[in-house]
Design an enzyme around this catalytic site. Sequence first.
Site, PDB file in Angstrom:
ATOM      1  N   PRO A 214     -12.941  20.112 -12.093  1.00  0.00           N
ATOM      2  CA  PRO A 214     -14.245  19.648 -12.593  1.00  0.00           C
ATOM      3  C   PRO A 214     -14.465  19.914 -14.077  1.00  0.00           C
ATOM      4  O   PRO A 214     -15.007  19.069 -14.790  1.00  0.00           O
ATOM      5  CB  PRO A 214     -15.240  20.423 -11.723  1.00  0.00           C
ATOM      6  CG  PRO A 214     -14.492  20.733 -10.476  1.00  0.00           C
ATOM      7  CD  PRO A 214     -13.080  20.959 -10.895  1.00  0.00           C
ATOM      8  N   LYS A 215     -14.061  21.085 -14.569  1.00  0.00           N
ATOM      9  CA  LYS A 215     -14.307  21.388 -15.981  1.00  0.00           C
ATOM     10  C   LYS A 215     -13.633  20.373 -16.888  1.00  0.00           C
ATOM     11  O   LYS A 215     -14.266  19.802 -17.790  1.00  0.00           O
ATOM     12  CB  LYS A 215     -13.806  22.793 -16.304  1.00  0.00           C
ATOM     13  CG  LYS A 215     -14.044  23.202 -17.760  1.00  0.00           C
ATOM     14  CD  LYS A 215     -13.394  24.536 -18.080  1.00  0.00           C
ATOM     15  CE  LYS A 215     -11.901  24.387 -18.232  1.00  0.00           C
ATOM     16  NZ  LYS A 215     -11.244  25.630 -18.711  1.00  0.00           N
ATOM     17  N   MET A 216     -12.350  20.112 -16.650  1.00  0.00           N
ATOM     18  CA  MET A 216     -11.631  19.151 -17.482  1.00  0.00           C
ATOM     19  C   MET A 216     -12.153  17.737 -17.258  1.00  0.00           C
ATOM     20  O   MET A 216     -12.152  16.914 -18.181  1.00  0.00           O
ATOM     21  CB  MET A 216     -10.132  19.225 -17.163  1.00  0.00           C
ATOM     22  CG  MET A 216      -9.265  18.354 -18.069  1.00  0.00           C
ATOM     23  SD  MET A 216      -9.555  18.658 -19.836  1.00  0.00           S
ATOM     24  CE  MET A 216      -9.034  20.361 -19.963  1.00  0.00           C
ATOM     25  N   ALA A 217     -12.625  17.452 -16.048  1.00  0.00           N
ATOM     26  CA  ALA A 217     -13.167  16.120 -15.782  1.00  0.00           C
ATOM     27  C   ALA A 217     -14.407  15.853 -16.628  1.00  0.00           C
ATOM     28  O   ALA A 217     -14.550  14.781 -17.230  1.00  0.00           O
ATOM     29  CB  ALA A 217     -13.500  15.982 -14.291  1.00  0.00           C
TER      30      ALA A 217
ATOM     31  N   LEU B 166     -15.217  17.341 -19.442  1.00  0.00           N
ATOM     32  CA  LEU B 166     -14.817  17.261 -20.843  1.00  0.00           C
ATOM     33  C   LEU B 166     -14.181  15.909 -21.156  1.00  0.00           C
ATOM     34  O   LEU B 166     -14.406  15.334 -22.233  1.00  0.00           O
ATOM     35  CB  LEU B 166     -13.838  18.385 -21.169  1.00  0.00           C
ATOM     36  CG  LEU B 166     -14.412  19.807 -21.186  1.00  0.00           C
ATOM     37  CD1 LEU B 166     -13.298  20.819 -21.389  1.00  0.00           C
ATOM     38  CD2 LEU B 166     -15.464  19.949 -22.278  1.00  0.00           C
TER      39      LEU B 166
END
Length: 244
Positions: free
Chosen positions: A219-222, A224
Amino acid sequence: MAGLKRTISTGTTRLSARASPYNAGATSFESDTNPASPRRSKRIKLEPKVEETLEDIVETKERAVKVESATSGASKKAGVAKTPRKPKPIPQALAVPHPAPPKWQETYTTIKQMRARILAPVDTMGCDQAQHKETDPKTKDEVTDAAVSKLRDALGGSLTVDALIVADDATISEAIGKVGFWRRKTEYIKKTAQRLRDDFDSDVPKTVDELCSLPGVGPKMAFLALQVAWDLYLPYFSLAMTPT
């Protein structure tokens, strides 16, 4: 005297004493127990306890895994397939927004003023800067930026989906070998490039759930990626703390 016989009882065995026919000064003892029906001992012979070594435990577990794998393979050949797990949707916003901390805006403004005078690595590299070095618009730190630059050069100057698909694993691994878990990430890069070409027209997906369906993407990279690739600022991040 030679034929004299006397009986001695020892509790469980009766012994008969008689003079030895070979030596008059010696006495021999014979058991009266019938040899045809010897008395059975009540003692139980215990096998020596063998301690299980660590190698034995590991070997046992490996054998169990092989048996389970063989059973699973036989089930697949027989047409028995497991039901695929339904992916859990990624929340796009909080049901109840976090309350804004006191004096957060003054703190945020102060940090902005401090950062305006300091050049940090995040200002010159990172996911939001990598795209500026690409000739193909579709497509964290010093180590990651160096690995991406090296991979870009190895692929001919641009990180395109088609270039990643045709590149062999050794080329990718050699370029990103300085980052952590580079073997696993090599596999992720190859599979992700294939998915992007087959399912997303060689472009970056536009939803968090689609991005998280790619190998190795969380989720974090998504979030971003949505911000950098599509200029989407979701309320999941901003909420009540978005500066005015």
